[in-house]
Design an enzyme around this catalytic site. Structure first.
Site, PDB file in Angstrom:
ATOM      1  N   ASN A  81       0.857  -1.190   0.000  1.00  0.00           N
ATOM      2  CA  ASN A  81       0.000   0.000   0.000  1.00  0.00           C
ATOM      3  C   ASN A  81       0.890   1.236   0.000  1.00  0.00           C
ATOM      4  O   ASN A  81       2.003   1.211   0.515  1.00  0.00           O
ATOM      5  CB  ASN A  81      -0.870  -0.004   1.261  1.00  0.00           C
ATOM      6  CG  ASN A  81      -1.971   1.044   1.213  1.00  0.00           C
ATOM      7  OD1 ASN A  81      -2.963   0.878   0.513  1.00  0.00           O
ATOM      8  ND2 ASN A  81      -1.783   2.137   1.936  1.00  0.00           N
TER       9      ASN A  81
ATOM     10  N   GLU B 190      -1.082   1.527  -4.879  1.00  0.00           N
ATOM     11  CA  GLU B 190      -1.248   2.837  -5.499  1.00  0.00           C
ATOM     12  C   GLU B 190      -0.102   3.168  -6.450  1.00  0.00           C
ATOM     13  O   GLU B 190      -0.285   3.949  -7.391  1.00  0.00           O
ATOM     14  CB  GLU B 190      -1.367   3.924  -4.427  1.00  0.00           C
ATOM     15  CG  GLU B 190      -2.705   3.960  -3.690  1.00  0.00           C
ATOM     16  CD  GLU B 190      -2.839   2.938  -2.561  1.00  0.00           C
ATOM     17  OE1 GLU B 190      -1.889   2.144  -2.363  1.00  0.00           O
ATOM     18  OE2 GLU B 190      -3.885   2.928  -1.893  1.00  0.00           O
TER      19      GLU B 190
ATOM     20  N   ASP C 189      -5.069  21.913   8.442  1.00  0.00           N
ATOM     21  CA  ASP C 189      -5.582  21.023   7.406  1.00  0.00           C
ATOM     22  C   ASP C 189      -6.162  21.824   6.231  1.00  0.00           C
ATOM     23  O   ASP C 189      -6.003  23.041   6.147  1.00  0.00           O
ATOM     24  CB  ASP C 189      -6.584  20.032   8.016  1.00  0.00           C
ATOM     25  CG  ASP C 189      -6.410  18.641   7.410  1.00  0.00           C
ATOM     26  OD1 ASP C 189      -6.365  18.547   6.175  1.00  0.00           O
ATOM     27  OD2 ASP C 189      -6.319  17.666   8.159  1.00  0.00           O
TER      28      ASP C 189
HETATM   29 MN    MN Z   1      -4.499   1.648  -0.449  1.00  0.00          MN
END
Ligand code: MN
Length: 441
Positions: free
Chosen positions: A141, A204, A253
């Site tokens: 990942n 990804e 953020d």
């Molecule tokens: Mn993922």
């Protein structure tokens, strides 16, 4: 396909890169420059006070640069991103890569990591791609997480309950720390691919490889065997411990406001690999690059979902005023009455964080907040064209939402021209074309 190659190519575009030759401090000063040029050129910081290495910032700061990076344009990027998510392609595994040119014991003090805002508790790595392998070894990942520097070899990592979180939990059930490689300084297509939101168990980096036309090369990290882009600038190898947490935050953020302080896991760094003359990649929290990297891949997913609800979607924008997170504008070619409302419902359903969506006809430029406001002013009636949904799941990032249960009210604003009224009443008047318009100054 490296960050360096991309910046080199961008120089040819003209004013897209600014070199800052003067010495700049990584304590707030660099961040102030990033803010000043936010949404503009890429900045190259040539001399950083107290550090040997350079930094770049704002690489993904404009839509055009992101489109160029993934080989798309204004009209095609949604389909290209959706295609890459559906068609992830394993990259070529190289024997060696420039990212391993230098191997060092961990010393995060020697990397020019920036301190950004006034109340930030310390220096934050904001462009770090965290690569990890599942406990059973079946998949890798990659995801971007903010990382607060706690010392020479320790970082606090913010992990929202998504893929990395699930992998960490699987590890903690059998008392196993999660090995990670933190990649800093990547081609922007890698940044976009990593944020593209494929399903759990899809790597990804494979999506990124598809966006790069199969030109991404990866290499296996010594010690951990994790596959990382072979021409990244830095790779920090370590593990997320299952038995140690630290306070993380406050951090600015997408909204430009401070997120709360939480107990978060700690990453222990064991080795640092880097290129010769490594270039650190900075990203301003709450800046244009942050918003676009979060928003653009979401637009692609929304585009696909809305296209299933109504026949003709022209464009989708998560607008910068809404942090590219809370507000969307969708333009449609309305064919029957109700298309506008169905598009609004599909938009809200396809993006849980979305709060307000405006649906407009295709004559409205969705990148112009003034044109969108004009459509609301002249085509929308609150009693007839408004959808209100109370008590929907919202985002903890929105300080106006129910912060305990994270509930919010969602609005759909159908600002399309009603089909039962004469269209000519609603279209903008034009001046007929003339042969020559003189320029006066
Ligand atoms: Mn993922």
């Amino acid at each position: 396909m490296s960050l360096r190659e991309f910046i080199e190519a961008e120089r040819a575009v003209g004013d897209a890169v600014i070199e800052i030759e003067e010495e700049v401090s990584t304590d707030h000063e660099a961040a102030a420059l990033m803010k000043k040029y936010d949404g503009g050129p890429t900045l190259v910081f040539k001399r950083l006070k107290g550090y040997r290495h350079q930094a770049v910032a704002g690489v993904c700061g404009t839509r055009d640069r992101i489109y160029r990076a993934i080989g798309a344009d204004h009209d095609t990027y949604c389909r290209r991103l959706a295609w890459a998510v559906e068609n992830p392609k394993p990259p070529e595994v190289a024997e060696a890569g420039p990212v391993f040119e230098v191997a060092e014991p961990p010393d995060l003090e020697s990397i020019p990591i920036f301190r950004h805002y006034e109340r930030d508790p310390g220096r934050y790595i904001t462009s770090g791609i965290v690569v990890a392998r599942s406990v059973d070894g079946s998949f890798q990942n990659a995801s971007i997480h903010r990382l607060l520097v706690l010392g020479k070899d320790r970082l606090a990592i913010r992990i929202v309950p998504r893929h990395l979180h699930a992998m960490l939990e699987e590890g903690s059930m059998i008392g196993k720390n999660l090995e990670v490689a933190i990649v800093i300084g990547s081609h922007p297509a890698v940044m976009v691919g990593v944020n593209s939101g494929p399903e759990y168990r899809v790597n990804e980096l494979w999506v990124a490889n598809s966006l790069l036309g199969g030109k991404l090369k990866v290499v296996r990290c010594p010690d951990v065997g994790l596959e990382v882009p072979c021409d990244a600038e830095y790779v920090l190898v370590g593990e997320i411990s299952t038995d140690e947490t630290a306070e993380e935050g406050p951090f600015v953020d997408l909204t430009g406001t401070y997120d709360i302080v939480r107990k978060q896991p700690v990453v222990r760094i064991k080795r640092v690999f880097r290129r010769e003359g490594a270039i650190y990649q900075a990203l301003l929290p709450g800046g244009s690059e942050h918003k676009l990297l979060m928003g653009v891949p979401k637009e692609a997913r929304m585009y696909e979902a809305i296209s299933k609800a109504i026949p003709k979607v022209k464009g989708v924008r998560l607008t910068p005023g809404g942090g590219c997170w809370f507000h969307a504008v969708v333009s449609v070619r309305k064919q029957v009455e109700g298309d506008g409302k169905n598009a609004a419902l599909a938009a809200l359903g396809s993006n849980p964080s979305l709060k307000h969506v405006v649906v407009v006809d295709e004559d409205i430029n969705i990148d112009s907040s003034e044109e969108v406001e004009w459509a609301i002013a002249t085509r929308f009636q609150g009693d007839r064209d408004l959808i209100v949904v109370n008590g929907a799941r919202g985002s903890s990032l929105d300080p106006s939402s129910d912060q305990v249960r994270i509930l919010t009210t969602k609005l759909g604003i159908d600002a399309t021209i009603p089909l039962d009224k004469p269209k000519e009443k609603f279209v903008r008047a034009v001046i007929p074309e003339v042969d020559h318009v003189q320029e006066y100054r």
